[in-house]
Design an enzyme around this catalytic site. Sequence first.
Site, PDB file in Angstrom:
ATOM      1  N   ASN A 192      40.899  40.952  16.832  1.00  0.00           N
ATOM      2  CA  ASN A 192      39.509  40.716  17.167  1.00  0.00           C
ATOM      3  C   ASN A 192      39.087  39.155  17.394  1.00  0.00           C
ATOM      4  O   ASN A 192      39.721  38.268  17.326  1.00  0.00           O
ATOM      5  CB  ASN A 192      38.720  41.076  15.822  1.00  0.00           C
ATOM      6  CG  ASN A 192      39.160  42.508  15.150  1.00  0.00           C
ATOM      7  OD1 ASN A 192      38.984  43.310  16.039  1.00  0.00           O
ATOM      8  ND2 ASN A 192      39.785  42.470  14.180  1.00  0.00           N
ATOM      9  N   ASP A 244      28.900  23.328   2.638  1.00  0.00           N
ATOM     10  CA  ASP A 244      28.209  22.394   3.316  1.00  0.00           C
ATOM     11  C   ASP A 244      29.052  20.927   3.150  1.00  0.00           C
ATOM     12  O   ASP A 244      29.099  20.214   2.243  1.00  0.00           O
ATOM     13  CB  ASP A 244      26.752  21.992   2.722  1.00  0.00           C
ATOM     14  CG  ASP A 244      25.728  23.029   3.158  1.00  0.00           C
ATOM     15  OD1 ASP A 244      26.140  23.956   3.965  1.00  0.00           O
ATOM     16  OD2 ASP A 244      24.906  22.792   2.765  1.00  0.00           O
ATOM     17  N   HIS A 270      26.517  17.389   7.182  1.00  0.00           N
ATOM     18  CA  HIS A 270      25.319  18.181   7.328  1.00  0.00           C
ATOM     19  C   HIS A 270      24.008  17.799   7.226  1.00  0.00           C
ATOM     20  O   HIS A 270      22.944  17.886   8.084  1.00  0.00           O
ATOM     21  CB  HIS A 270      25.444  19.573   6.321  1.00  0.00           C
ATOM     22  CG  HIS A 270      24.513  20.473   6.557  1.00  0.00           C
ATOM     23  ND1 HIS A 270      24.150  21.140   7.850  1.00  0.00           N
ATOM     24  CD2 HIS A 270      23.874  21.392   5.728  1.00  0.00           C
ATOM     25  CE1 HIS A 270      23.491  21.970   7.659  1.00  0.00           C
ATOM     26  NE2 HIS A 270      23.226  22.275   6.368  1.00  0.00           N
ATOM     27  N   HIS A 275      20.078  18.087  -0.816  1.00  0.00           N
ATOM     28  CA  HIS A 275      21.309  18.026   0.039  1.00  0.00           C
ATOM     29  C   HIS A 275      21.450  16.516   0.526  1.00  0.00           C
ATOM     30  O   HIS A 275      22.655  15.947   0.466  1.00  0.00           O
ATOM     31  CB  HIS A 275      21.070  18.624   1.254  1.00  0.00           C
ATOM     32  CG  HIS A 275      21.264  20.048   1.517  1.00  0.00           C
ATOM     33  ND1 HIS A 275      20.309  21.208   0.996  1.00  0.00           N
ATOM     34  CD2 HIS A 275      22.258  20.978   1.988  1.00  0.00           C
ATOM     35  CE1 HIS A 275      21.039  22.075   1.289  1.00  0.00           C
ATOM     36  NE2 HIS A 275      21.991  22.148   1.804  1.00  0.00           N
TER      37      HIS A 275
END
Length: 268
Positions: free
Chosen positions: A69, A82, A86, A214
């Site tokens: 695939n 993450d 990022h 973050h």
Amino acid sequence: MRRLLPFALCLFVSCAKSSHAPSAAFSGTMIDLSHPYDEQTIFWPTAEPFRLEKVSDGFTDKGYYYAANNFCTAEHGGTHIDAPKHFAPNGNTVDRIPIEQLIGRAIVVDVSDKCAANPDYQVNISDFEAWEQRNGRIPDGAIVLLRTGYGKRWPDRTSYLGTDERGPEAVAKLHFPGLAPEAARWLTSKRSIKAIGLDTASIDYGQSQLFESHRILFEHNVPAFENLANLDRLPTKGFIVVALPMKIAGGSGGPLRAVAIISEGGAQ
């Protein structure tokens, strides 16, 4: 971090000598912490969904079976990492995160009751202090997992994200728990953790506009694991997490296969 190496070497050598499943190489229980990638996989409203293109699935003209695939996916969707890059210009990319930082002893901070009552709940310093009152100081080098209870809502997008809509306008309608910026700052300044993860779509709560948690974590090169599964099957402590992402050179994130290994007597 070097203390991990004897464990890793023992694990790999034992597996090489045994025809049994890896769990036979040590005493403990394995828990898969990753959701599968398929047409139901949840992504950020502005991200492209996962796509699987079937190339071959059948017997060839030479008589043997062959399957292959192609797949396409955004870095940040499904159970993924993450990387600090990022949100931090000088942070580690996926391929530069030291592997020792992705394997280690872990703890679970359970805030599911609070999150059930408030979809915009932000895990705060008092939650970590309460955990420490019951369990002792968060160990240096720990991987910290936040159980919000939202893992049980997967793959219902409306229940999990707060909206089933897609596109930039949907971002303002996101509602799910996350880590408060002051708690992220406390973890990086008062404690020494390897990584952090949770069972929601983002380490910042859904209504965040500045993504401060973050930014704080990633400035300290602490990666985040998002959309984790089966955190409700883990004990508070006494287990190891192995969280290995696709090694994308220069990547800001990528698909993650995470596993918890619960040692005997780990359910505390």
